[in-house]
Design a protein around this motif. Sequence first.
Motif, PDB file in Angstrom:
ATOM      1  N   GLN A  91      51.928 100.270 -24.690  1.00  0.00           N
ATOM      2  CA  GLN A  91      50.600  98.775 -24.102  1.00  0.00           C
ATOM      3  C   GLN A  91      50.718  97.779 -22.531  1.00  0.00           C
ATOM      4  OE1 GLN A  91      53.435  96.821 -27.111  1.00  0.00           O
ATOM      5  NE2 GLN A  91      51.323  96.680 -28.477  1.00  0.00           N
ATOM      6  N   PHE A  92      49.941  97.153 -23.109  1.00  0.00           N
ATOM      7  CA  PHE A  92      50.463  96.695 -21.427  1.00  0.00           C
ATOM      8  C   PHE A  92      51.129  94.817 -21.449  1.00  0.00           C
ATOM      9  CE2 PHE A  92      46.310  95.341 -23.166  1.00  0.00           C
ATOM     10  CZ  PHE A  92      46.461  94.638 -23.265  1.00  0.00           C
ATOM     11  N   GLY A 115      48.451  85.064 -13.717  1.00  0.00           N
ATOM     12  CA  GLY A 115      48.523  86.859 -14.323  1.00  0.00           C
ATOM     13  C   GLY A 115      47.734  87.171 -14.062  1.00  0.00           C
ATOM     14  N   ARG A 116      48.288  88.940 -14.811  1.00  0.00           N
ATOM     15  CA  ARG A 116      46.816  90.103 -14.733  1.00  0.00           C
ATOM     16  C   ARG A 116      47.709  90.748 -16.219  1.00  0.00           C
ATOM     17  NH1 ARG A 116      43.869  87.559 -13.022  1.00  0.00           N
ATOM     18  NH2 ARG A 116      42.226  87.203 -10.759  1.00  0.00           N
ATOM     19  N   PRO A 117      46.699  91.287 -16.768  1.00  0.00           N
ATOM     20  CA  PRO A 117      47.762  92.796 -17.753  1.00  0.00           C
ATOM     21  C   PRO A 117      48.340  94.133 -16.685  1.00  0.00           C
ATOM     22  CG  PRO A 117      45.332  92.131 -18.063  1.00  0.00           C
ATOM     23  CD  PRO A 117      46.168  91.394 -16.932  1.00  0.00           C
ATOM     24  N   TYR A 118      49.146  94.487 -17.222  1.00  0.00           N
ATOM     25  CA  TYR A 118      49.455  95.688 -16.460  1.00  0.00           C
ATOM     26  C   TYR A 118      50.337  96.541 -17.805  1.00  0.00           C
ATOM     27  CZ  TYR A 118      48.317  93.626 -11.894  1.00  0.00           C
ATOM     28  OH  TYR A 118      47.701  92.642 -11.296  1.00  0.00           O
ATOM     29  N   ALA A 126      54.348  91.872 -25.496  1.00  0.00           N
ATOM     30  CA  ALA A 126      53.729  93.404 -25.168  1.00  0.00           C
ATOM     31  C   ALA A 126      51.721  93.522 -25.756  1.00  0.00           C
ATOM     32  CB  ALA A 126      54.216  94.416 -24.772  1.00  0.00           C
ATOM     33  N   ASN A 127      51.182  94.208 -25.440  1.00  0.00           N
ATOM     34  CA  ASN A 127      49.874  93.824 -26.496  1.00  0.00           C
ATOM     35  C   ASN A 127      49.301  95.129 -25.977  1.00  0.00           C
ATOM     36  OD1 ASN A 127      49.318  90.921 -27.167  1.00  0.00           O
ATOM     37  ND2 ASN A 127      49.784  90.860 -25.232  1.00  0.00           N
ATOM     38  N   GLY A 128      48.374  95.507 -27.198  1.00  0.00           N
ATOM     39  CA  GLY A 128      47.565  96.839 -27.085  1.00  0.00           C
ATOM     40  C   GLY A 128      47.731  97.812 -28.524  1.00  0.00           C
ATOM     41  N   HIS A 149      38.315 110.355 -32.686  1.00  0.00           N
ATOM     42  CA  HIS A 149      38.490 111.215 -32.442  1.00  0.00           C
ATOM     43  C   HIS A 149      39.402 110.330 -31.032  1.00  0.00           C
ATOM     44  CE1 HIS A 149      36.218 113.280 -34.206  1.00  0.00           C
ATOM     45  NE2 HIS A 149      36.546 113.376 -34.763  1.00  0.00           N
ATOM     46  N   VAL A 150      38.649 109.603 -30.032  1.00  0.00           N
ATOM     47  CA  VAL A 150      39.036 109.231 -28.282  1.00  0.00           C
ATOM     48  C   VAL A 150      39.154 107.824 -29.018  1.00  0.00           C
ATOM     49  CG1 VAL A 150      37.389 108.498 -26.562  1.00  0.00           C
ATOM     50  CG2 VAL A 150      36.507 110.642 -28.424  1.00  0.00           C
ATOM     51  N   THR A 151      40.621 107.488 -27.902  1.00  0.00           N
ATOM     52  CA  THR A 151      41.338 106.290 -27.525  1.00  0.00           C
ATOM     53  C   THR A 151      41.166 105.809 -26.842  1.00  0.00           C
ATOM     54  OG1 THR A 151      42.536 107.034 -29.370  1.00  0.00           O
ATOM     55  CG2 THR A 151      43.236 104.763 -28.460  1.00  0.00           C
ATOM     56  N   VAL A 152      40.086 104.099 -26.180  1.00  0.00           N
ATOM     57  CA  VAL A 152      40.143 104.032 -25.138  1.00  0.00           C
ATOM     58  C   VAL A 152      41.349 102.917 -24.714  1.00  0.00           C
ATOM     59  CG1 VAL A 152      37.855 104.773 -25.032  1.00  0.00           C
ATOM     60  CG2 VAL A 152      38.902 102.693 -25.044  1.00  0.00           C
ATOM     61  N   GLU A 153      41.247 102.824 -23.197  1.00  0.00           N
ATOM     62  CA  GLU A 153      41.990 101.584 -22.524  1.00  0.00           C
ATOM     63  C   GLU A 153      40.903 101.572 -20.711  1.00  0.00           C
ATOM     64  OE1 GLU A 153      43.541  98.986 -22.950  1.00  0.00           O
ATOM     65  OE2 GLU A 153      45.749  99.253 -23.050  1.00  0.00           O
ATOM     66  N   THR A 154      40.332 100.683 -20.485  1.00  0.00           N
ATOM     67  CA  THR A 154      40.185 100.369 -19.692  1.00  0.00           C
ATOM     68  C   THR A 154      40.634  99.273 -19.037  1.00  0.00           C
ATOM     69  OG1 THR A 154      38.301  99.273 -20.962  1.00  0.00           O
ATOM     70  CG2 THR A 154      37.528 100.694 -20.179  1.00  0.00           C
ATOM     71  N   TYR A 155      40.271  99.503 -16.877  1.00  0.00           N
ATOM     72  CA  TYR A 155      41.319  98.588 -16.516  1.00  0.00           C
ATOM     73  C   TYR A 155      40.443  97.316 -15.945  1.00  0.00           C
ATOM     74  CZ  TYR A 155      45.908 101.111 -16.439  1.00  0.00           C
ATOM     75  OH  TYR A 155      47.119 101.699 -17.150  1.00  0.00           O
TER      76      TYR A 155
END
Length: 251
Positions: A35-36, A53-56, A98-100, A244-250
């Motif tokens: 999580q971020f 603020g920004r997610p990390y 946290a989130n995500g 089959h595919v999990t994603v997180e884009t920044y």
Amino acid sequence: MSKWVQGSVVGHRRWTDSLHSLQVAAPEVTFVAGQFGRLALPAPPGSPEDMVGRPYSFVNAPGTGPHEFYFITVPDGPLTPRLAALSPGDPVWLLPRANGFFSVAEVQASDVLWCLATGTGLGPFLSILRTAEPWEKFERVVLVHAVRLPEELTYRDVIGAIAAAHPGAFTAISVVSRGSAPDALPGRIPALIADGRLEARAGVALAAESSHVMLCGNPAMVEDTQKVLEARGMRRHRRKEPGHVTVETYW
Ligand SMILES: Cc1cc2nc3c(=O)[nH]c(=O)nc-3n(C[C@H](O)[C@H](O)[C@H](O)COP(=O)(O)OP(=O)(O)OC[C@H]3O[C@@H](n4cnc5c(N)ncnc54)[C@H](O)[C@@H]3O)c2cc1C
Ligand SMILES: NC(=O)c1ccc[n+]([C@@H]2O[C@H](COP(=O)([O-])OP(=O)(O)OC[C@H]3O[C@@H](n4cnc5c(N)ncnc54)[C@H](OP(=O)(O)O)[C@@H]3O)[C@@H](O)[C@H]2O)c1
């Protein structure tokens, strides 16, 4: 400002001119691996908001302290040049929760977990792979860190410790696109999947019937890799429609 929790910088590692890891003491902030959270500093005078603020993504494992965040400075970015100037003892603010959904708990068990990262997208995988869950859910784990330059192959000590803790179950692969490094594959992740070189290096198949893929980092890499995986019959994983595919884009 009340929704924010004040933390304290306790460590700052400068890997390169633009890559940094900040360690932050904020014990009340909790998360699930992958999580971020959100890091923030007071906004400049005259700004509409109190805080910038920004997610990390969290790099440390849950339940361990201090919290760690791995980031690149974006020249002229509203937050990262200021985070890069922080030193131990300085305050930094976080959200308490946290989130995500970029976590192994969200993923179905399979033979192989492929963790594919560009740049700072390595961070959440280091948290995930320092927990017990992926090793209970998958027989093999492959971690791929793709960067532009050899000096951006960071966290080798942490990756080495993960390898030592899971002999026979873990393969780490480095990819460098603009230069060369010993043992690193040249090029980009999608092409290395398409021509079979990534699987050859890992020694396992990347196939719908045996693999789950987690992608993190550059949105163009995430998009291009998904296209290559779709050609192999691998589709996006969603809670209501397992895939089959999990994603997180920044960005
Ligand atoms: C869910 C989520 C998790 C994130 N986790 C991380 C993290 O762990 N580490 C991290 O460095 N960033 C992470 N980011 C990006 C981060 O939130 C900021 O956008 C980034 O640090 C830049 O902040 P800024 O205010 O300086 O510039 P911004 O105005 O926020 O960004 C300006 C531009 O910089 C580029 N950029 C942003 N982030 C990155 C990046 N990581 N690598 C390369 N280029 C980038 C994009 O082109 C973006 O449009 C995450 C983003 C999301 C959505
Ligand atoms: N502050 C500074 O001085 C400084 C220093 C370095 C970078 N930056 C900036 O920070 C940003 C990000 O830098 P970064 O190196 O962390 O991240 P990045 O640009 O996301 O590059 C990381 C890796 O992802 C690859 N990649 C890019 N697009 C891809 C795609 N569509 N498919 C597959 N792979 C892809 C890159 O390959 P390629 O090399 O082939 O693109 C590289 O190997 C850039 O905007 C850069 O200008 C700033």
